[in-house]
Design a protein around this motif. Structure first.
Motif: not given
Length: 123
Positions: A103-121
């Protein structure tokens, strides 16, 4: 592999929709927001949009779907919930949990795009 978007909630659904030449793009649904309040056909009008369409998905994940305690679930953003749901589906679909790989040799590659945090900086 796991995916959720306006075309479907699994790789098979998204692939079938793609083959059927579906786009997932629709007019902004009234259930999302009152588009008339934010629309202006002229580009670059402050605090307005000239776009009338988008890709929308009503997809709700429960605490039980993720198998986590209530206090952890309450503190998560919707994007985090979806990301965890997708990671779980990808791991299960891979069959890796039934393998002899530690189990310690298993990894997950995640790519996600969410406008949830979008906004003026903040400046």
């Amino acid at each position: 592999m796991s995916i959720v978007n306006a075309l479907g909630k699994s790789p098979e659904e998204v692939w079938a929709a793609s083959l059927a030449m579906k786009s997932g793009i629709t007019l902004v649904p009234p259930s999302r927001w009152d588009h008339a309040l934010f629309y202006d056909p002229r580009p670059q009008v402050p605090d307005k949009t000239y776009c009338k369409v988008g890709a929308f998905l009503d997809f709700h994940i429960s605490r039980n779907d993720l198998g986590i305690p209530p206090h952890d679930f309450r503190s998560m953003t919707e994007a985090t919930r979806v990301t965890m749901w997708l990671a779980d589906r990808a791991i299960r679909a891979s069959g890796i949990l039934d393998s002899d790989i530690p189990r310690e040799r298993i990894g997950v590659l995640i790519s996600q795009n969410s406008g949830e945090a979008a906004g003026p900086s903040p400046i």
